[in-house]
Design a protein around this motif. Structure first.
Motif: not given
Length: 79
Positions: A1-10, A14-17, A36-46
């Motif tokens: 997984m990448t730590d790239k900020p979600v807002a900077e992702m194509s 984001a779909m791959a992450a 919990i952290a993964l779930y939070d990141r997943g919500a942001a990615l979605k």
């Protein structure tokens, strides 16, 4: 997984992450705090993916309207 900020992702990044997050959570081998952290990141990615899709749909509608074609889209299933 990448730590790239979600807002900077194509959209594709984001779909791959998001798929990686879901896979990690489904395996159930992640400690609770990390889950919990993964779930939070997943919500942001979605949300990011949904926003990118909405932007694309608006662009398509504008193009169709400029061409004099009917406008309107059908929402993507599951988003």
């Amino acid at each position: 997984m990448t730590d790239k900020p979600v807002a900077e992702m194509s959209f594709e990044e984001a779909m791959a992450a998001l798929e990686a997050v879901v896979t990690a959570l489904e395996k159930g081998e992640v400690p609770l705090e990390q889950s919990i952290a993964l779930y939070d990141r997943g919500a942001a990615l979605k949300a990011h993916c949904a926003g990118k899709l909405a932007e694309a749909e608006m662009k398509v509608e504008l193009i169709r309207a400029q061409e004099g074609r009917a406008v309107g889209t059908t929402p993507v299933e599951g988003m």
